[in-house]
Design an enzyme around this catalytic site. Structure first.
Site, PDB file in Angstrom:
ATOM      1  N   ASN A 120       0.763  -1.130   0.104  1.00  0.00           N
ATOM      2  CA  ASN A 120      -0.003  -0.019  -0.013  1.00  0.00           C
ATOM      3  C   ASN A 120       1.060   1.457  -0.048  1.00  0.00           C
ATOM      4  O   ASN A 120       1.333   1.622   1.184  1.00  0.00           O
ATOM      5  CB  ASN A 120      -0.952  -0.096   1.109  1.00  0.00           C
ATOM      6  N   ARG A 140      -2.824  -1.818  -3.331  1.00  0.00           N
ATOM      7  CA  ARG A 140      -3.993  -1.050  -3.259  1.00  0.00           C
ATOM      8  C   ARG A 140      -3.985   0.171  -3.891  1.00  0.00           C
ATOM      9  O   ARG A 140      -2.669   0.662  -4.205  1.00  0.00           O
ATOM     10  CB  ARG A 140      -4.071  -0.538  -1.714  1.00  0.00           C
ATOM     11  N   HIS A 188     -12.497   3.643   0.612  1.00  0.00           N
ATOM     12  CA  HIS A 188     -12.287   2.689   1.415  1.00  0.00           C
ATOM     13  C   HIS A 188     -13.253   1.399   1.041  1.00  0.00           C
ATOM     14  O   HIS A 188     -13.735   0.733   2.111  1.00  0.00           O
ATOM     15  CB  HIS A 188     -13.280   3.366   2.754  1.00  0.00           C
ATOM     16  N   ARG A 196     -11.161  16.587   7.024  1.00  0.00           N
ATOM     17  CA  ARG A 196     -11.901  16.923   5.931  1.00  0.00           C
ATOM     18  C   ARG A 196     -13.188  17.326   6.081  1.00  0.00           C
ATOM     19  O   ARG A 196     -13.901  16.760   7.286  1.00  0.00           O
ATOM     20  CB  ARG A 196     -12.217  15.572   4.810  1.00  0.00           C
ATOM     21  N   ASP A 221      -6.909  14.124  15.849  1.00  0.00           N
ATOM     22  CA  ASP A 221      -7.287  13.059  16.645  1.00  0.00           C
ATOM     23  C   ASP A 221      -8.350  12.852  17.679  1.00  0.00           C
ATOM     24  O   ASP A 221      -8.245  13.874  18.464  1.00  0.00           O
ATOM     25  CB  ASP A 221      -5.615  12.804  17.261  1.00  0.00           C
ATOM     26  N   PHE A 222      -9.116  12.231  17.438  1.00  0.00           N
ATOM     27  CA  PHE A 222     -10.329  12.122  18.116  1.00  0.00           C
ATOM     28  C   PHE A 222      -9.923  11.992  19.944  1.00  0.00           C
ATOM     29  O   PHE A 222     -10.702  12.430  20.612  1.00  0.00           O
ATOM     30  CB  PHE A 222     -11.341  10.813  17.817  1.00  0.00           C
ATOM     31  N   GLY A 273     -10.350   3.120  13.168  1.00  0.00           N
ATOM     32  CA  GLY A 273      -9.765   3.694  14.637  1.00  0.00           C
ATOM     33  C   GLY A 273     -10.855   4.224  15.439  1.00  0.00           C
ATOM     34  O   GLY A 273     -10.682   3.581  16.627  1.00  0.00           O
ATOM     35  N   GLY A 311     -14.255   3.887  15.091  1.00  0.00           N
ATOM     36  CA  GLY A 311     -15.490   2.762  15.121  1.00  0.00           C
ATOM     37  C   GLY A 311     -14.956   1.630  16.167  1.00  0.00           C
ATOM     38  O   GLY A 311     -15.813   1.011  16.732  1.00  0.00           O
ATOM     39  N   GLU A 337      -7.917  -4.709   5.798  1.00  0.00           N
ATOM     40  CA  GLU A 337      -7.848  -3.912   4.057  1.00  0.00           C
ATOM     41  C   GLU A 337      -6.872  -4.979   3.721  1.00  0.00           C
ATOM     42  O   GLU A 337      -7.012  -5.609   2.372  1.00  0.00           O
ATOM     43  CB  GLU A 337      -7.512  -2.694   3.666  1.00  0.00           C
TER      44      GLU A 337
HETATM   45  P1  ADP Z   1      -6.531   6.070   9.025  1.00  0.00           P
HETATM   46  O1  ADP Z   1      -7.871   6.790   8.392  1.00  0.00           O
HETATM   47  O2  ADP Z   1      -5.319   7.007   9.192  1.00  0.00           O
HETATM   48  O3  ADP Z   1      -6.295   4.591   8.557  1.00  0.00           O
HETATM   49  P2  ADP Z   1      -7.454   5.067  11.579  1.00  0.00           P
HETATM   50  O4  ADP Z   1      -8.592   3.824  11.054  1.00  0.00           O
HETATM   51  O5  ADP Z   1      -6.440   4.390  12.014  1.00  0.00           O
HETATM   52  O6  ADP Z   1      -7.195   5.992  10.511  1.00  0.00           O
HETATM   53  O7  ADP Z   1      -8.087   5.979  12.775  1.00  0.00           O
HETATM   54  C1  ADP Z   1      -7.356   6.993  13.443  1.00  0.00           C
HETATM   55  C2  ADP Z   1      -8.036   7.553  14.428  1.00  0.00           C
HETATM   56  O8  ADP Z   1      -8.707   6.938  15.212  1.00  0.00           O
HETATM   57  C3  ADP Z   1      -7.361   8.503  15.030  1.00  0.00           C
HETATM   58  O9  ADP Z   1      -7.493   9.683  14.686  1.00  0.00           O
HETATM   59  C4  ADP Z   1      -7.722   8.337  16.594  1.00  0.00           C
HETATM   60  O10 ADP Z   1      -8.342   9.583  16.720  1.00  0.00           O
HETATM   61  C5  ADP Z   1      -8.764   7.175  16.700  1.00  0.00           C
HETATM   62  N1  ADP Z   1      -8.341   6.586  17.612  1.00  0.00           N
HETATM   63  C6  ADP Z   1      -7.674   5.495  17.660  1.00  0.00           C
HETATM   64  N2  ADP Z   1      -7.744   4.831  18.870  1.00  0.00           N
HETATM   65  C7  ADP Z   1      -8.702   5.546  19.658  1.00  0.00           C
HETATM   66  C8  ADP Z   1      -9.224   5.518  20.875  1.00  0.00           C
HETATM   67  N3  ADP Z   1      -8.961   4.486  21.726  1.00  0.00           N
HETATM   68  N4  ADP Z   1     -10.378   6.354  21.280  1.00  0.00           N
HETATM   69  C9  ADP Z   1     -10.878   7.303  20.376  1.00  0.00           C
HETATM   70  N5  ADP Z   1     -10.328   7.615  19.058  1.00  0.00           N
HETATM   71  C10 ADP Z   1      -9.327   6.712  18.602  1.00  0.00           C
END
Ligand code: ADP
Length: 395
Positions: free
Chosen positions: A7, A91, A180, A239, A281-282, A329, A331, A383
């Site tokens: 990828n 990918r 995705h 975004r 970052d969430f 991440g 979800g 993936e």
């Molecule tokens: P990408 O789109 O870069 O592949 P990911 O699926 O890895 O992203 O998701 C990344 C996001 O997941 C990060 O921005 C982070 O905010 C969120 N994340 C990861 N772990 C946690 C957690 N334990 N609680 C809340 N959010 C999380």
């Protein structure tokens, strides 16, 4: 059969070597900062010690060779020679309207990937470089392209077409493609296995840094939230997702910027980052919200509201829903976000088992109660495995 999954991003290369006998990962890793100072390879062989090297990687060709060296390394390697690799699965972001299924790569396929640089300016060039680097390093091995648009491209015309003059579709293939796709295909497929009903109506919420949502019936996508590019749909880390196009014109005129700069803002400086002013970052945004930061609270509120609205519209589009699955991440890990989204869905008869939900972090779990009218799952996306399966099927 061993399949190498690649990828490529503009300055990165992620890889996994998968043994298809039991679908186990033999090794995985990441090359970062390709073409810039401080290039680094991190290699994680299963059952052996991880290792990292910092060495110049002028381009993706050098990176591919370093990956192969790592896979064959006496101490950290998992294979003796590249002869053990049956095929390489790549990918690839976009093939316009030409390909919707995984395809064995030849010169024609590479031309289509090149012709679609416009549609995927950040990803398609890097994807092609990765393909050519593998061809050079392992001449004669089959390379397979698995397109990120594949799942979403199969949506019906009524969901695919923008309500703009038809000539733009005819001239430039402007339509909704969805992204995705590999993740939505994998997670909806795993969801179908769980409910054991062939024509089940499934909504998958891929909530990561990029975020998208899909509706599928019996594994066939009927709608998905991303469009011509990944900018459409949900609010994401950086975004904006859906917005009135007149916003672009207004800001461009008032800030004296051009449309390219505006798109950069909508792709990289908007979403929860732009709304909160805290982070994309969430975890950071949640921390700020918990500490009372009002813009962080607003961003998270708007984020879950948008997801819930999409779930409602996709339920209408399918005239019902059997299962809703969270992945990626946010979800997979943000238990509070899942619970808050599901609070909007009482009218569908969705009921969450809070204890199960709290325990479901990064692992497969059914989080709905036995009397919930709709099943709700957490299923980690994979993936790479999906790409390896598609590659195996073709070779
Ligand atoms: P990408 O789109 O870069 O592949 P990911 O699926 O890895 O992203 O998701 C990344 C996001 O997941 C990060 O921005 C982070 O905010 C969120 N994340 C990861 N772990 C946690 C957690 N334990 N609680 C809340 N959010 C999380």
């Amino acid at each position: 059969m061993k399949i190498l999954v690649i990828n490529c991003g503009s300055s990165s290369l992620k890889y996994q070597l998968i043994d298809m006998e039991n679908e186990s990962v033999l090794a995985k890793g990441l090359c970062e900062r390709i073409g810039i100072e401080g290039s680094k390879l991190t290699h994680k062989p299963t059952g052996k010690e991880n290792y990292a090297i910092e060495t110049p990687m002028g381009d993706h060709k050098v990176a591919v060779q370093l990956v192969l060296d790592a896979l064959m390394d006496k101490e950290h390697g998992v294979i003796e020679s590249t002869e053990e690799i049956t095929a390489i699965g790549h990918r690839v972001l976009h093939a316009g309207t030409v390909y919707s299924d995984a395809t064995l790569i030849n010169e024609d396929v590479k031309k289509v990937i090149r012709d679609c640089f416009d549609l995927g300016p950040l990803h398609n060039p890097a994807n092609l470089i990765g393909i050519e680097a593998c061809e050079a390093a392992m001449p004669g091995k089959p390379n397979v392209a698995v397109f990120d648009t594949a799942f979403g491209m199969k949506i019906p015309e009524k969901a695919a077409m923008y309500a703009i003059p038809y000539e733009y579709y005819e001239k430039y293939s402007i339509r909704r493609y969805g992204f995705h796709g590999t993740s939505h295909m994998f997670v909806s497929g795993e969801t179908l296995k769980k409910i054991g009903k062939d024509a089940a109506k499934v909504i998958v919420c891929h909530l990561g840094n990029g975020a998208s949502i899909s509706a599928s019936i019996g594994g066939k996508c009927v709608d998905t939230s991303m469009g011509l590019t990944p900018l459409e749909g949900l609010i994401m880390g950086t975004r904006s997702g859906d917005l009135d196009p007149a916003v672009l014109q207004f800001i461009c005129n008032h800030e004296n910027i051009d449309v390219n700069e505006m798109l950069n803002i909508l792709n990289k400086k908007s979403g929860v980052l732009g709304m909160s002013g805290v982070s994309s970052d969430f975890r950071d945004v949640r921390e700020a919200a918990d500490a009372g930061n009002e813009r962080a609270i607003m961003a998270l509120d708007a984020y879950r509201y948008r997801v819930a609205k999409y779930i409602g519209s996709y339920t209408a589009a399918m005239n019902g829903v059997d299962a809703i699955t969270f992945t990626a991440g946010v979800g997979e890990n943000d238990t509070q976000m899942r619970e808050e989204i599901c609070e909007y869905l009482g009218y569908l008869g969705v009921k969450i088992d809070s204890e199960k939900n709290a325990q479901a972090r990064g692992k497969e779990e059914e989080i709905s109660t036995p009397d919930s009218k709709v099943k709700v799952y957490v299923i980690p996306t994979n993936e790479e495995l999906a790409i390896a399966r598609e590659t195996k099927a073709l070779v």
